[in-house]
Design an enzyme around this catalytic site. Structure first.
Site, PDB file in Angstrom:
ATOM      1  N   GLY A  46       1.454  -1.386   0.234  1.00  0.00           N
ATOM      2  CA  GLY A  46       0.249   0.079   0.594  1.00  0.00           C
ATOM      3  C   GLY A  46       0.710   1.081   0.063  1.00  0.00           C
ATOM      4  O   GLY A  46       2.179   1.090   0.654  1.00  0.00           O
ATOM      5  N   GLN A  51       3.152   9.854   1.376  1.00  0.00           N
ATOM      6  CA  GLN A  51       4.377   9.777   1.210  1.00  0.00           C
ATOM      7  C   GLN A  51       5.080   9.958   0.207  1.00  0.00           C
ATOM      8  O   GLN A  51       6.135   9.706   0.062  1.00  0.00           O
ATOM      9  CB  GLN A  51       4.273   8.079   1.496  1.00  0.00           C
ATOM     10  CG  GLN A  51       3.721   7.244   2.788  1.00  0.00           C
ATOM     11  CD  GLN A  51       3.273   5.885   2.695  1.00  0.00           C
ATOM     12  OE1 GLN A  51       2.679   5.656   2.041  1.00  0.00           O
ATOM     13  NE2 GLN A  51       4.611   5.465   3.447  1.00  0.00           N
ATOM     14  N   CYS A  99       6.232  -0.043   7.316  1.00  0.00           N
ATOM     15  CA  CYS A  99       6.099   1.499   6.145  1.00  0.00           C
ATOM     16  C   CYS A  99       7.286   1.825   5.629  1.00  0.00           C
ATOM     17  O   CYS A  99       8.109   1.931   6.275  1.00  0.00           O
ATOM     18  CB  CYS A  99       5.535   2.528   7.915  1.00  0.00           C
ATOM     19  SG  CYS A  99       4.794   3.811   6.854  1.00  0.00           S
ATOM     20  N   LEU A 100       6.471   2.159   4.471  1.00  0.00           N
ATOM     21  CA  LEU A 100       7.626   2.252   4.054  1.00  0.00           C
ATOM     22  C   LEU A 100       8.368   4.223   3.782  1.00  0.00           C
ATOM     23  O   LEU A 100       9.313   4.161   3.904  1.00  0.00           O
ATOM     24  CB  LEU A 100       7.127   2.557   1.643  1.00  0.00           C
ATOM     25  CG  LEU A 100       6.744   1.302   2.127  1.00  0.00           C
ATOM     26  CD1 LEU A 100       5.951   1.703   0.553  1.00  0.00           C
ATOM     27  CD2 LEU A 100       7.723   0.309   0.932  1.00  0.00           C
ATOM     28  N   HIS A 141      -4.235   0.853   8.486  1.00  0.00           N
ATOM     29  CA  HIS A 141      -2.394   1.655   7.606  1.00  0.00           C
ATOM     30  C   HIS A 141      -2.526   2.885   7.110  1.00  0.00           C
ATOM     31  O   HIS A 141      -2.283   4.025   7.124  1.00  0.00           O
ATOM     32  CB  HIS A 141      -1.549   0.237   7.857  1.00  0.00           C
ATOM     33  CG  HIS A 141      -0.148   1.425   7.735  1.00  0.00           C
ATOM     34  ND1 HIS A 141       0.646   0.912   8.344  1.00  0.00           N
ATOM     35  CD2 HIS A 141       0.454   2.322   6.986  1.00  0.00           C
ATOM     36  CE1 HIS A 141       1.974   1.103   7.642  1.00  0.00           C
ATOM     37  NE2 HIS A 141       2.291   2.478   6.524  1.00  0.00           N
ATOM     38  N   GLU A 142      -3.329   2.418   5.403  1.00  0.00           N
ATOM     39  CA  GLU A 142      -3.600   3.659   4.726  1.00  0.00           C
ATOM     40  C   GLU A 142      -4.265   4.816   4.953  1.00  0.00           C
ATOM     41  O   GLU A 142      -3.916   6.102   4.926  1.00  0.00           O
ATOM     42  CB  GLU A 142      -3.423   2.826   3.412  1.00  0.00           C
ATOM     43  CG  GLU A 142      -2.384   1.867   2.810  1.00  0.00           C
ATOM     44  CD  GLU A 142      -1.019   1.988   2.790  1.00  0.00           C
ATOM     45  OE1 GLU A 142      -1.022   3.479   2.312  1.00  0.00           O
ATOM     46  OE2 GLU A 142       0.098   1.580   2.772  1.00  0.00           O
ATOM     47  N   HIS A 145      -2.505   7.211   6.708  1.00  0.00           N
ATOM     48  CA  HIS A 145      -1.657   8.144   6.393  1.00  0.00           C
ATOM     49  C   HIS A 145      -2.206   9.511   6.452  1.00  0.00           C
ATOM     50  O   HIS A 145      -2.378  10.147   6.005  1.00  0.00           O
ATOM     51  CB  HIS A 145      -1.254   7.339   4.913  1.00  0.00           C
ATOM     52  CG  HIS A 145       0.058   7.013   5.353  1.00  0.00           C
ATOM     53  ND1 HIS A 145       1.493   6.935   6.090  1.00  0.00           N
ATOM     54  CD2 HIS A 145       0.281   5.641   5.055  1.00  0.00           C
ATOM     55  CE1 HIS A 145       2.349   6.231   6.194  1.00  0.00           C
ATOM     56  NE2 HIS A 145       2.163   4.754   5.571  1.00  0.00           N
TER      57      HIS A 145
HETATM   58 ZN    ZN Z   1       3.020   3.798   5.487  1.00  0.00          ZN
END
Ligand code: ZN
Length: 188
Positions: A46, A51, A99-100, A141-142, A145
């Protein structure tokens, strides 16, 4: 399409709520195409617009479940309903997420087992997905963000302290840091 740099924790864009998308135009279509390419290159399941430095309420997801079914889509101006979060001890094997924007780190976090996502896709149609398990986790999670919340902000003791130490050790936590999938290797 372009692989975009992924912003690392500490930049205000990750910690500020994003704005509703007013119109699905060429800018949004190009952004989503780049986000999908970036998510696949990372690789991740995701990716949310903040991000990649864009303050808009958009996320993309792409995850293959245990039976090999691919769940993928674009969520514009999403709403999320979640079931009450279960109590009990955390299972580090089954409940650790990453998480990226905090690349190479994973910490266990309790999430709801079920989430209903309502969102608009790229062609402007509204859709709904009733998700369980890991897909429900991805949506939570997304969605977070888009409200300027990282999973690190939700960690319970002692993982809340551990993530702060990990971020400090890598000299993150200040504005302007990013990494580029396919170029920078930030694994553990
Ligand atoms: Zn993340």
């Amino acid at each position: 399409m372009t692989v975009l740099p992924i912003i690392i924790t500490g930049d205000p864009v990750l910690h500020t709520p994003a704005e509703e998308v007013a119109q699905i135009d060429d800018h949004v279509r190009a952004l989503v195409a780049d986000m999908i390419e970036t998510m696949i290159a990372a690789p991740g399941v995701g990716l949310a617009a903040p991000q990649v430095g864009v303050r808009e309420r958009i996320f993309v997801f792409r995850w293959e479940d245990e039976d090999g079914a691919l769940h993928e889509g674009t969520a514009i101006n999403p709403e999320l309903w979640i079931a009450p979060i279960p109590l009990g001890a955390l299972d580090e094997d089954d409940e650790s997420e990453g998480c990226l924007s905090i690349p190479g780190e994973r910490f266990p976090l309790r999430r709801s087992d079920r989430a209903i996502l309502r969102a608009t896709d790229l062609d402007g149609s509204r859709y709904e997905i009733d998700a369980e398990g890991w897909l429900a986790r991805i949506f939570q999670h997304e969605y977070d963000h888009l409200d300027g919340v990282l999973y690190a902000d939700r960690l319970a003791h002692p993982h809340d302290k551990e993530v702060v130490r990990a971020v400090k050790k890598r000299s993150w936590g200040s504005p302007g840091r990013s990494w580029l999938p396919g170029v920078d290797n930030l694994e553990g």
